[in-house]
Write a protein that holds these residues in place. Structure first.
Motif, PDB file in Angstrom:
ATOM      1  N   SER A  11       0.827  -1.205   0.000  1.00  0.00           N
ATOM      2  CA  SER A  11       0.000   0.000   0.000  1.00  0.00           C
ATOM      3  C   SER A  11       0.866   1.261   0.000  1.00  0.00           C
ATOM      4  CB  SER A  11      -0.907   0.004   1.232  1.00  0.00           C
ATOM      5  OG  SER A  11      -1.574   1.237   1.373  1.00  0.00           O
ATOM      6  N   ASN A  12       0.311   2.312  -0.563  1.00  0.00           N
ATOM      7  CA  ASN A  12       0.989   3.613  -0.523  1.00  0.00           C
ATOM      8  C   ASN A  12       0.901   4.263   0.857  1.00  0.00           C
ATOM      9  OD1 ASN A  12       1.649   3.563  -3.313  1.00  0.00           O
ATOM     10  ND2 ASN A  12      -0.447   4.160  -3.810  1.00  0.00           N
ATOM     11  N   TYR A  13       0.190   3.626   1.761  1.00  0.00           N
ATOM     12  CA  TYR A  13      -0.023   4.168   3.109  1.00  0.00           C
ATOM     13  C   TYR A  13       0.477   3.153   4.128  1.00  0.00           C
ATOM     14  CZ  TYR A  13      -3.292   6.967   0.358  1.00  0.00           C
ATOM     15  OH  TYR A  13      -3.854   7.770  -0.588  1.00  0.00           O
ATOM     16  N   ASN A  14       0.959   3.651   5.263  1.00  0.00           N
ATOM     17  CA  ASN A  14       1.427   2.749   6.305  1.00  0.00           C
ATOM     18  C   ASN A  14       0.882   3.206   7.650  1.00  0.00           C
ATOM     19  OD1 ASN A  14       2.732   0.623   7.486  1.00  0.00           O
ATOM     20  ND2 ASN A  14       4.797   1.231   6.835  1.00  0.00           N
ATOM     21  N   HIS A  15       1.012   2.329   8.621  1.00  0.00           N
ATOM     22  CA  HIS A  15       0.545   2.603   9.985  1.00  0.00           C
ATOM     23  C   HIS A  15      -0.943   2.976   9.970  1.00  0.00           C
ATOM     24  CE1 HIS A  15       4.708   2.322  11.094  1.00  0.00           C
ATOM     25  NE2 HIS A  15       5.031   3.390  10.363  1.00  0.00           N
ATOM     26  N   ASN A  27      -8.360   8.959   2.991  1.00  0.00           N
ATOM     27  CA  ASN A  27      -7.346   8.290   2.167  1.00  0.00           C
ATOM     28  C   ASN A  27      -7.948   7.188   1.302  1.00  0.00           C
ATOM     29  OD1 ASN A  27      -5.166   9.872   3.008  1.00  0.00           O
ATOM     30  ND2 ASN A  27      -4.838   8.613   4.831  1.00  0.00           N
ATOM     31  N   ILE A  28      -8.938   6.479   1.831  1.00  0.00           N
ATOM     32  CA  ILE A  28      -9.635   5.481   1.022  1.00  0.00           C
ATOM     33  C   ILE A  28     -10.318   6.163  -0.156  1.00  0.00           C
ATOM     34  CG2 ILE A  28     -11.589   3.863   0.969  1.00  0.00           C
ATOM     35  CD1 ILE A  28     -10.869   3.129   3.878  1.00  0.00           C
ATOM     36  N   ASN A  29     -10.975   7.282   0.132  1.00  0.00           N
ATOM     37  CA  ASN A  29     -11.650   8.041  -0.923  1.00  0.00           C
ATOM     38  C   ASN A  29     -10.655   8.554  -1.970  1.00  0.00           C
ATOM     39  OD1 ASN A  29     -12.860  11.215  -1.519  1.00  0.00           O
ATOM     40  ND2 ASN A  29     -14.119   9.458  -2.006  1.00  0.00           N
ATOM     41  N   LYS A  30      -9.489   8.972  -1.505  1.00  0.00           N
ATOM     42  CA  LYS A  30      -8.449   9.456  -2.418  1.00  0.00           C
ATOM     43  C   LYS A  30      -8.044   8.352  -3.395  1.00  0.00           C
ATOM     44  CE  LYS A  30      -5.344  11.979  -0.444  1.00  0.00           C
ATOM     45  NZ  LYS A  30      -4.138  12.368   0.350  1.00  0.00           N
ATOM     46  N   GLU A  31      -7.911   7.148  -2.879  1.00  0.00           N
ATOM     47  CA  GLU A  31      -7.572   6.017  -3.739  1.00  0.00           C
ATOM     48  C   GLU A  31      -8.735   5.663  -4.674  1.00  0.00           C
ATOM     49  OE1 GLU A  31      -4.533   4.139  -3.980  1.00  0.00           O
ATOM     50  OE2 GLU A  31      -4.002   6.076  -3.087  1.00  0.00           O
ATOM     51  N   PHE A 186      -5.416   0.111  -0.728  1.00  0.00           N
ATOM     52  CA  PHE A 186      -5.216   0.868   0.515  1.00  0.00           C
ATOM     53  C   PHE A 186      -4.757  -0.074   1.632  1.00  0.00           C
ATOM     54  CE2 PHE A 186      -6.905   2.708   4.509  1.00  0.00           C
ATOM     55  CZ  PHE A 186      -6.182   3.882   4.515  1.00  0.00           C
ATOM     56  N   VAL A 187      -5.441  -1.208   1.769  1.00  0.00           N
ATOM     57  CA  VAL A 187      -4.969  -2.295   2.634  1.00  0.00           C
ATOM     58  C   VAL A 187      -4.283  -3.293   1.707  1.00  0.00           C
ATOM     59  CG1 VAL A 187      -5.615  -4.148   4.201  1.00  0.00           C
ATOM     60  CG2 VAL A 187      -6.826  -1.960   4.305  1.00  0.00           C
ATOM     61  N   THR A 188      -3.019  -3.509   1.873  1.00  0.00           N
ATOM     62  CA  THR A 188      -2.228  -4.307   0.932  1.00  0.00           C
ATOM     63  C   THR A 188      -2.904  -5.624   0.590  1.00  0.00           C
ATOM     64  OG1 THR A 188      -0.167  -3.331   1.728  1.00  0.00           O
ATOM     65  CG2 THR A 188      -0.003  -5.444   0.569  1.00  0.00           C
ATOM     66  N   GLY A 189      -3.141  -5.829  -0.707  1.00  0.00           N
ATOM     67  CA  GLY A 189      -3.697  -7.088  -1.195  1.00  0.00           C
ATOM     68  C   GLY A 189      -5.202  -7.226  -1.100  1.00  0.00           C
ATOM     69  N   SER A 190      -5.886  -6.218  -0.532  1.00  0.00           N
ATOM     70  CA  SER A 190      -7.342  -6.317  -0.359  1.00  0.00           C
ATOM     71  C   SER A 190      -8.043  -5.906  -1.648  1.00  0.00           C
ATOM     72  CB  SER A 190      -7.799  -5.437   0.809  1.00  0.00           C
ATOM     73  OG  SER A 190      -9.193  -5.573   1.023  1.00  0.00           O
TER      74      SER A 190
END
Length: 276
Positions: A11-15, A27-31, A186-190
């Motif tokens: 994902s481009n996002y962490n933590h 951030n989900i909406n941004k993606e 956003f959640v890696t692999g989801s």
């Protein structure tokens, strides 16, 4: 060209667990905003497949969606909405999922790994070269889907696919591949997230465009929709009022008498006017 499974990349996002609710949904909406743009790039591929589907369905064929997990569920969802929306037979667009109906609600372990079951499931519907089969797999690597399309190709059945990785094994098997490259989730692999949204948008395009070209829409109205609840009956009444300029009561009478918006308008124009 090499195959990179971008749907599985980090994902481009962490933590994520440290983000607030507002940060997470922003951030989900941004993606999510990137998905329609990715679909737009695939319009030429989508057009090619739809042209084949329309041709086959006009000549008595059927459209099959086949997938596993989220992809299979999305195919079933799209297929199941065609009869009430467009008044077509449930046998015109058919969704098949690895693991059968149980898998619609509950994951069936290892069903998607089978290289025999996909073709066997298609054969239960007496699949033939009159039909079109579209494999749906975000990863483009699902054995259940790939093997089914391989067998379709051997039997001269037109194949398409919807995947979210470029140059995948599935794309290489399908005669008319659609690749919508949405990138990391956003959640890696989801892949139920952006990939699932992309698949749903493409499925909307496929069936809506096909049904319009098959004559199930007049103007911009669903004149063949099933009148299965009061909301839809009232919608049908409004369509009739606007189309032939009669009162609400007359429109409802015509709809009750003829059982569909199309027939109500047709019969009124062909002779019921004198009873206005």
């Amino acid at each position: 060209m090499s195959f990179i499974r971008t749907t599985e990349e980090d994902s481009n996002y962490n933590h994520l667990e440290k983000m607030s609710v507002k940060e997470l949904i922003t951030n989900i909406n941004k993606e999510d905003k990137t998905v329609p743009l990715a679909v737009e790039k695939s319009i030429p591929q989508i057009e090619l497949l739809i042209n084949q589907i329309v041709l086959k369905l006009k000549n008595g064929g059927r459209l099959f969606y086949i997938g596993a997990g989220t992809s299979g569920r999305l195919g079933i969802l799209d297929a199941s909405e065609c009869p009430p929306t467009f008044g077509v037979s449930p046998d015109l667009v058919i969704g098949i999922i690895a693991g059968g109906d149980t898998a619609i609600r509950t994951a069936v372990e290892f069903a998607e790994d089978s290289t025999q079951l996909g073709w066997e499931d298609l054969q239960t519907h007496n699949i033939s070269d009159k039909d079109v089969v579209v494999g749906i797999a975000a990863s483009g690597t699902t054995p259940y889907v790939i093997s089914a399309l391989e067998m379709c190709n051997k039997h001269n059945i037109i194949t398409g696919c919807i995947t979210c990785n470029a140059n995948s094994p599935l794309s290489n098997v399908a005669t008319y591949p659609i690749e919508v490259i949405v990138g990391p989730e956003f959640v890696t692999g989801s892949s139920r997230m952006k990939a699932g949204t992309a698949q749903k948008l493409v499925l909307n395009m496929i069936t809506t465009t096909t049904m319009i070209l098959l004559g199930h829409v007049k103007g911009n109205k669903m004149v063949d929709m099933q009148l299965s609840n009061e909301k839809l009956i009232e919608r049908g009444v409004k369509m009739i009022v606007n189309e032939i300029n009669v009162t609400h009561d007359k429109a409802k009478q015509l709809l009750t008498q003829h059982g569909s918006v199309r027939l109500a308008i047709k019969n009124y124009n062909n002779g019921d006017k004198q009873n206005k």
